[in-house]
Design a protein around this motif. Structure first.
Motif, PDB file in Angstrom:
ATOM      1  N   HIS A   1       7.652   5.374  -3.678  1.00  0.00           N
ATOM      2  CA  HIS A   1       7.407   5.540  -2.179  1.00  0.00           C
ATOM      3  C   HIS A   1       6.551   6.919  -2.349  1.00  0.00           C
TER       4      HIS A   1
ATOM      5  N   HIS B   1       2.510   7.971   0.273  1.00  0.00           N
ATOM      6  CA  HIS B   1       1.660   7.734   1.201  1.00  0.00           C
ATOM      7  C   HIS B   1       0.332   7.962   0.862  1.00  0.00           C
TER       8      HIS B   1
ATOM      9  N   LYS C   1       9.945  -0.970   5.018  1.00  0.00           N
ATOM     10  CA  LYS C   1      10.680   0.413   5.080  1.00  0.00           C
ATOM     11  C   LYS C   1      11.499   0.625   6.685  1.00  0.00           C
TER      12      LYS C   1
ATOM     13  N   HIS D   1      14.664   9.730  -0.751  1.00  0.00           N
ATOM     14  CA  HIS D   1      14.749  11.170  -0.698  1.00  0.00           C
ATOM     15  C   HIS D   1      16.014  11.852  -0.921  1.00  0.00           C
TER      16      HIS D   1
ATOM     17  N   ASP E   1       6.895  10.767  -2.569  1.00  0.00           N
ATOM     18  CA  ASP E   1       6.926  10.714  -1.010  1.00  0.00           C
ATOM     19  C   ASP E   1       5.723  11.527  -0.795  1.00  0.00           C
TER      20      ASP E   1
HETATM   21 ZN   LIG Z   1       7.749   9.120   2.995  1.00  0.00          ZN
END
Ligand SMILES: [Zn+2]
Length: 384
Positions: A23, A25, A175, A274, A328
């Protein structure tokens, strides 16, 4: 850990792992002022408190300590010197160095929260020298589908499903940000077709009034989640820590118990993202439900030198085949690099401690690190 022996051997093995970041970006490749950089190394969306700097945090110290040397600086130079070196190298070179130094072989990228200056999927693969896969946000597809309907609520459900199937032809997962848009305390049952049509009508009237489409109706959010389950790809769900747009009290993954119960038979993996500070609660769900997985991404960057404590707690109840590495990272490539580096350091330290105390065999520690770092993700997402 000593300089030789089993702990050193484990450290070398963990350091050499070709990670899958399940996960993450895209990296941001624009020049950043001191102020802009500080805004990007916190989850707070508020101003810097007077007389302080965001660099005086676990993440800030980790950036100076670990990223400095990747940019050719001594460890822990002052923030000003660090940012000066960043400017001198240029954003492309900074991204190339940090992404490659992470040792991540495969990035599973959430493309649903873009910002100007972020790399596209192909550019990310080139800069990082690794493979990329896309994870598609359910809410983004819904927001496009509602706008494409010429003001009609009647066909929304079918339009959304058509758009989702098309958008995910080559994706490896979907997601949900229901935690941001409502909370995890939603009714876990799938809504009826009539409820969805009603909710779409309400949403269209809101769009007319506000001029923007933001999927936030709990009935619609449930519909999107269940459509994600129907799609059959792993469903990533934001839980726990994030920016203040999330009400952390309503982001405890235990609130998903009903949804876990109702989806278990479908055998679609639910990937709890997370989780911090509820990673022990997430570990319980992963322990209980065969289709539930978790990570402690995002937290590791922000807890920095305390990452080992969080990694250790994530390896209590959760079966080791259910825990995945993620960074993340969003924005500065420092976050992509540190996500991997801090995970490696914490994992080597935690598992190494168990080897040294005689609780674990070295071979098991090396095997489990490989599962969490890459193999679990390769299996669950069916990566090539
Ligand atoms: Zn994220």
């Amino acid at each position: 850990m000593g300089d030789d022996g089993p702990a050193a051997e484990l450290g070398a093995a963990v350091g050499a792992l070709a990670l899958v970041d399940h996960h993450v970006h895209p990296a941001l490749v624009t020049g950043l002022s001191h102020g802009e950089f500080e805004e990007l190394i916190t989850e707070s969306d508020r101003g810097v408190p007077p007389g302080t700097t965001r660099f005086d945090s676990q993440l800030g110290l980790a950036i100076r300590r670990w990223c400095g040397p990747v940019l050719g600086l001594p460890a822990s130079v002052p923030a000003q010197a660090y940012l000066g070196r960043r400017d001198a190298l240029g954003a492309d070179e900074v991204a190339r160095r940090l992404l490659r130094a992470s040792g991540v072989a495969h990035w599973l990228i959430d493309t649903g929260y873009p910002r100007a200056g972020m790399l596209g999927l192909t550019a990310m693969a080139e800069a990082a020298g690794g493979g990329v896969e896309e994870v598609v946000r359910l809410e983004s597809v819904a927001e496009q589908a509602i706008m494409a309907g010429n003001g009609s609520a009647a066909g929304f459900a079918e339009r959304f499903r058509g758009a989702l199937w098309e958008r995910t032809t080559f994706a490896c997962g979907v997601k949900s940000i229901v935690a941001y848009r409502f909370g995890l305390d939603f009714d876990p049952r799938p809504p009826t077709a009539a409820e969805v049509a009603d909710a779409a009508g309400r949403w269209l009237r809101q769009i007319d009034a506000s001029g923007t489409a933001r999927a936030a109706d709990p009935v619609l959010l449930r519909f999107l989640l269940w459509a994600g389950v129907d799609r059959g790809l792993p469903v990533q769900i934001h839980t726990g820590f994030g920016d203040p747009d999330v009400d952390l009290r309503r982001a405890d993954p235990l609130l998903l118990r009903g949804f876990c119960e109702l989806t278990q038979e479908r055998a679609v993996p639910l990937m709890l993202l997370h989780c911090y500070p509820y990673h022990r609660q997430a570990g319980y769900l992963a322990h209980t439900y065969p289709h539930v997985y978790l990570d402690v991404g995002l937290a590791l960057n922000h807890v920095g030198a305390r990452a080992a404590a969080v990694v250790a707690e994530s390896l209590e109840l959760a079966p080791f085949g259910k825990v995945l590495f993620s960074s993340d990272a969003w924005g500065p490539p420092e976050l992509h690099y540190l996500g991997a580096l801090l995970w490696r350091r914490a994992t080597a330290r935690v598992l190494g401690g168990w080897v040294e105390s005689g609780d674990w065999a070295l071979a098991d520690a090396i095997r489990v690190a490989g599962m969490i770092g890459a193999q679990n993700a390769r299996r669950v997402y069916r990566l090539p």
